[in-house]
Design an enzyme around this catalytic site. Sequence first.
Site, PDB file in Angstrom:
ATOM      1  N   HIS A   1      10.666 -43.088 -16.328  1.00 54.35           N
ATOM      2  CA  HIS A   1      10.106 -41.737 -16.231  1.00 54.35           C
ATOM      3  C   HIS A   1       8.682 -41.777 -16.772  1.00 54.35           C
ATOM      4  CE1 HIS A   1      14.207 -39.430 -16.280  1.00 54.35           C
ATOM      5  NE2 HIS A   1      14.192 -40.427 -15.411  1.00 54.35           N
TER       6      HIS A   1
ATOM      7  N   CYS B   1      13.559 -34.655 -19.805  1.00 53.82           N
ATOM      8  CA  CYS B   1      15.015 -34.750 -19.807  1.00 53.82           C
ATOM      9  C   CYS B   1      15.484 -35.161 -21.203  1.00 53.82           C
ATOM     10  CB  CYS B   1      15.474 -35.767 -18.760  1.00 53.82           C
ATOM     11  SG  CYS B   1      15.069 -37.487 -19.193  1.00 53.82           S
TER      12      CYS B   1
ATOM     13  N   CYS C   1      14.121 -38.628 -22.336  1.00 54.03           N
ATOM     14  CA  CYS C   1      12.710 -38.599 -22.729  1.00 54.03           C
ATOM     15  C   CYS C   1      12.507 -37.812 -24.015  1.00 54.03           C
ATOM     16  CB  CYS C   1      11.858 -38.031 -21.605  1.00 54.03           C
ATOM     17  SG  CYS C   1      11.837 -39.128 -20.152  1.00 54.03           S
TER      18      CYS C   1
ATOM     19  N   GLU D   1       7.147 -39.984 -18.952  1.00 61.06           N
ATOM     20  CA  GLU D   1       7.063 -39.907 -20.417  1.00 61.06           C
ATOM     21  C   GLU D   1       7.362 -41.252 -21.072  1.00 61.06           C
ATOM     22  OE1 GLU D   1       9.351 -36.067 -19.187  1.00 61.06           O
ATOM     23  OE2 GLU D   1       8.988 -38.073 -18.371  1.00 61.06           O
TER      24      GLU D   1
END
Length: 143
Positions: free
Chosen positions: A47, A77, A80, A49
């Site tokens: 992801h 999420c 993260c 992040e």
Amino acid sequence: MDAALAEAEAAAARGETPVGAVVVAPDGGILAAAGNRARELADPTAHAEMLAIRAACAALGRERLAGLDLYVTLEPCAMCAGAISHARLRRLYYAASDPKSGGVAHGARVFAHPQCHHAPDIYDGLREREAGRLLTAFFAARR
């Protein structure tokens, strides 16, 4: 947030979900920037992040990012949010909320748990319309 939105646009151009993230120093300088790469890398943890946090840690040669801020185009999420906590980021700025998969204001609400090691200051809704339009256009094209 401009840089995070640019990363999100680049992710969409690669066929990735358009999410971008940047780690910013107290002086406003960008230490790391990334867009989603989960499909490209065949890695569910890739992801934006996570990639930005990893790059900032590598650039600084340490596992903590205390005093630094993270800008991201979509509510992180739970995975993260956990990484944000462990990295000890000072502030989290995010654009669009994610009622389905968010882990900050929705779903798991990671930072609200007493087991959470560190909760950053949270600022949401920054450039929300722009980030939302990117996501809506991306998913509309997929249908």
